[in-house]
Design an enzyme around this catalytic site. Structure first.
Site, short mmCIF file in Angstrom:
data_model
loop_
_atom_site.label_atom_id
_atom_site.label_comp_id
_atom_site.label_asym_id
_atom_site.label_seq_id
_atom_site.Cartn_x
_atom_site.Cartn_y
_atom_site.Cartn_z
N ASP A 1 0.87 -1.17 0.00
CA ASP A 1 0.00 0.00 0.00
C ASP A 1 0.91 1.23 0.00
OD1 ASP A 1 -1.48 2.19 0.83
OD2 ASP A 1 -2.81 0.97 2.11
N LYS B 1 2.54 11.96 -17.26
CA LYS B 1 1.59 13.06 -17.27
C LYS B 1 0.26 12.59 -16.69
CE LYS B 1 -1.17 13.77 -20.91
NZ LYS B 1 -2.13 12.72 -21.27
N ASP C 1 6.74 12.58 -21.72
CA ASP C 1 5.72 12.96 -22.69
C ASP C 1 5.95 11.99 -23.83
OD1 ASP C 1 4.45 14.04 -25.00
OD2 ASP C 1 4.23 15.90 -23.90
N HIS C 2 5.07 10.99 -23.97
CA HIS C 2 5.43 9.90 -24.88
C HIS C 2 5.51 10.35 -26.34
CE1 HIS C 2 1.07 9.44 -25.55
NE2 HIS C 2 1.39 8.79 -26.65
N LYS D 1 8.30 9.29 -29.92
CA LYS D 1 7.91 8.75 -31.23
C LYS D 1 9.01 9.02 -32.23
CE LYS D 1 2.94 9.36 -30.52
NZ LYS D 1 2.21 8.12 -30.72
N GLU E 1 -8.00 11.90 -33.30
CA GLU E 1 -8.18 10.52 -32.84
C GLU E 1 -9.56 10.04 -33.24
OE1 GLU E 1 -6.21 9.37 -29.00
OE2 GLU E 1 -6.71 11.45 -28.59
N ASP F 1 -5.34 17.50 -21.84
CA ASP F 1 -4.91 16.13 -22.15
C ASP F 1 -3.93 16.09 -23.32
OD1 ASP F 1 -5.13 13.28 -21.76
OD2 ASP F 1 -6.32 13.20 -23.59
N HIS G 1 1.56 17.18 -25.27
CA HIS G 1 2.03 16.62 -26.55
C HIS G 1 2.15 17.68 -27.65
CE1 HIS G 1 1.28 13.00 -24.46
NE2 HIS G 1 0.02 12.85 -24.76
N LYS H 1 -11.22 14.11 -30.18
CA LYS H 1 -11.63 12.71 -30.12
C LYS H 1 -12.80 12.54 -31.08
CE LYS H 1 -9.40 11.76 -26.05
NZ LYS H 1 -8.22 10.90 -26.10
#
Ligand code: BG6
Length: 515
Positions: free
Chosen positions: A106, A173, A202-203, A207, A241, A260, A265, A365
């Site tokens: 925990d 993030k 920050d993926h 890339k 997206e 988001d 990004h 989205k």
């Protein structure tokens, strides 16, 4: 797994200094969760397949769930079978699985950290690991404080000035949900770790195509002389997206697409596209240039927000042959939600290079397809030799950097249509990663995990950059909060956004690219 060799390491080439992943234990907080299963474990497995993981390496999943090592390995195997870019190879898996362990605990209890410490001390000698650790916080942001103070107070953080064994902390993030809370998160992190021990992910920066932005700009001589307001008419960044919010509504309701996607990004993408040339490939030199750029974004004045930013929500629509529900009808979304699922905006960069060049951003989205690209549109030719017909002007040159899918870049140029008449026709010079390099590119998380193991922070966000991007976003959040809007403009699910987004760009005599 094999010993790594920088010469054979395809992810390491092109650096001014070669970096090696160092022997260490990776402790995944939230090891039994979604990110671990979908992204982290498959990424580690692919690194193992490529022979990029050190032999002196172990993973400890750390979470509240009651799991044995065996059950954690089953969980990991399932993640690889479902989400890895390459199929599971039985022999490789057996080898990889021996490095995986699980510790229940925990995060709020000191005893859990003591047990983790004891478990690591028991596992590490088996692999010849001398106590270096990466702690990966794959947890909801509300747990960050508990975990970092827990680590510090249990003596699990190595002194900042100590080379070996080292401690590094990877944070996902969102870093805060506005400027003030982001500062708060940074303060907590820095109360327990030195900035050089921190890796804020920050993926998008991991890339392959995003990294290619720098390679393309600074590894060629033909682009940079044109990369300024004298030659560039405007820039469009699209991150669309196809999916709606799906199962993530709980989180998304409190975030919205501005927080988001744009705050992190997209502003990071922009910083690579627009930053000044770094004088070296050293992490802090590149991070300084990215920061400079964020600091040059023209502040958004509250009375301008409505004119410069469009927010909208998807309504029910028809997508891929099916009825698609509107956002307000998604599970766990409030029936009167005003969370934006789409944003389009215009911004300016107030520096010498970009003076007066509009940058248009759109992201959302439930759009017609998943596609991300940066398109740089050049100015029209200065003198009308060919396009004398003002009703049909020549198509301008556009350099499009395709981030995903169909990664690559294309340059639209005008060429003479064969035949007796002089007629200019737009054609594309096209480079595609897939057809040129064949193999699939590594996933962003592969690259980023390897960089953390190697101690290279170039592709991670520093405290000042996170705060600079929140600083720019904050007036938009404030203006929206003050407006008390009860309804947002809508767009049908499966469409390119609301009419208001078209008007935004149309007002400047431009149009969104058709993708
Ligand atoms: C995440 C966002 O950071 O990035 C998600 O939280 C989004 O909402 C995702 O879907 C997009 O990432 P990618 O790599 O699929 O473009």
């Amino acid at each position: 797994m094999t010993e790594t060799d920088a010469d054979a390491n395809p992810l390491m080439t092109g650096r001014s200094e070669e970096l090696f992943p160092q022997a260490c234990t990776l402790v995944i907080f939230g090891g039994a969760g979604d990110l671990s299963k979908r992204k982290l474990i498959p990424a580690l497995y692919n690194l193992a397949l490529d022979g990029l993981l050190p032999t002196q390496f172990a993973v400890i999943g750390f979470a509240i769930d009651e799991l044995s090592d065996e059950a954690f390995r089953d969980f990991a195997r399932d993640g690889i079978e479902r989400f890895s870019r390459r199929q599971l190879d039985e022999e490789e898996w057996q080898d990889f699985a021996e490095h995986l362990f699980y510790q229940q605990g925990d995060f709020g209890e000191a005893a859990a950290y003591a047990a983790l410490k004891a478990r690591a001390a028991e596992i590490e000698p088996r692999f010849g690991i001398a106590g270096s650790r990466l702690y990966y916080l794959a947890i909801p942001p509300s747990f960050i404080d508990t975990c970092v103070f827990g680590l510090r107070d249990s003596g699990l953080v190595a002194p900042a000035d100590q080379d070996l064994p080292f401690t590094r902390l990877v944070v996902e993030k969102p870093i805060g949900r506005d400027l003030e809370s982001a500062r708060g998160v940074n303060r907590s992190l820095q109360a327990c770790f030195a900035e050089h021990q921190l890796y804020r992910i920050d993926h998008y920066l991991g890339k392959e195509t995003v990294q290619n932005i720098l390679a393309m700009r600074f590894g060629n001589s033909i682009f940079e002389p044109l990369w300024n307001s004298k030659h560039i008419d405007h820039v469009q960044i699209t991150v669309a997206e196809a999916e709606g919010v799906g199962t993530r509504a709980g989180y998304f309701e409190t975030a919205g697409v501005l927080r988001d996607m744009v705050q992190n990004h997209i502003l990071q993408l922009l910083s690579l596209v627009a930053m000044e040339p770094p004088w070296s490939m050293r992490a802090d030199v590149i991070r300084d240039r990215r920061l400079d750029l964020l600091q040059c974004l023209r502040p958004m004045l509250s009375h301008e927000v409505d004119r410069q930013v469009v927010r909208a929500q998807y309504a029910s629509g028809f997508f891929r042959g099916k009825d698609a529900p509107g956002y307000r009808r998604e599970e766990r979304v409030a029936a009167d939600s005003t969370t934006e699922t789409f944003v389009a905006l215009r911004l300016f960069i107030d520096n010498w290079r970009w003076a007066g060049v509009p940058i248009y951003i759109r992201t959302g989205k439930a759009m017609p397809k998943r596609v991300s690209e940066v398109a740089v549109q050049f100015k029209a030719v200065p003198h009308m030799l060919f396009n004398t017909d003002t009703d049909h002007p020549l198509e301008p040159n556009v350099l499009a950097l395709r981030i995903q899918p169909d990664e690559g870049l294309s340059l639209r140029i005008g060429t003479k249509l064969p035949g007796p008449k002089v007629k200019i026709y737009p054609v594309k010079m096209d480079f595609r990663y897939g057809s040129t390099f064949g193999d699939q590119s590594p996933e962003a998380y592969e690259r980023l995990l390897l960089d953390v193991m190697a101690g290279d922070a170039t592709l991670f966000m520093r405290d000042d950059a996170v705060e600079a991007s929140w600083h720019w976003i904050q007036p938009i959040l404030d203006a929206w909060a003050a407006s008390g809007e009860r309804w947002l403009p809508e767009y049908p699910a499966g469409s390119w956004g609301p009419i208001e987004a078209d008007r935004l760009i149309d007002a400047d005599g431009h149009a969104w690219r058709r993708l």
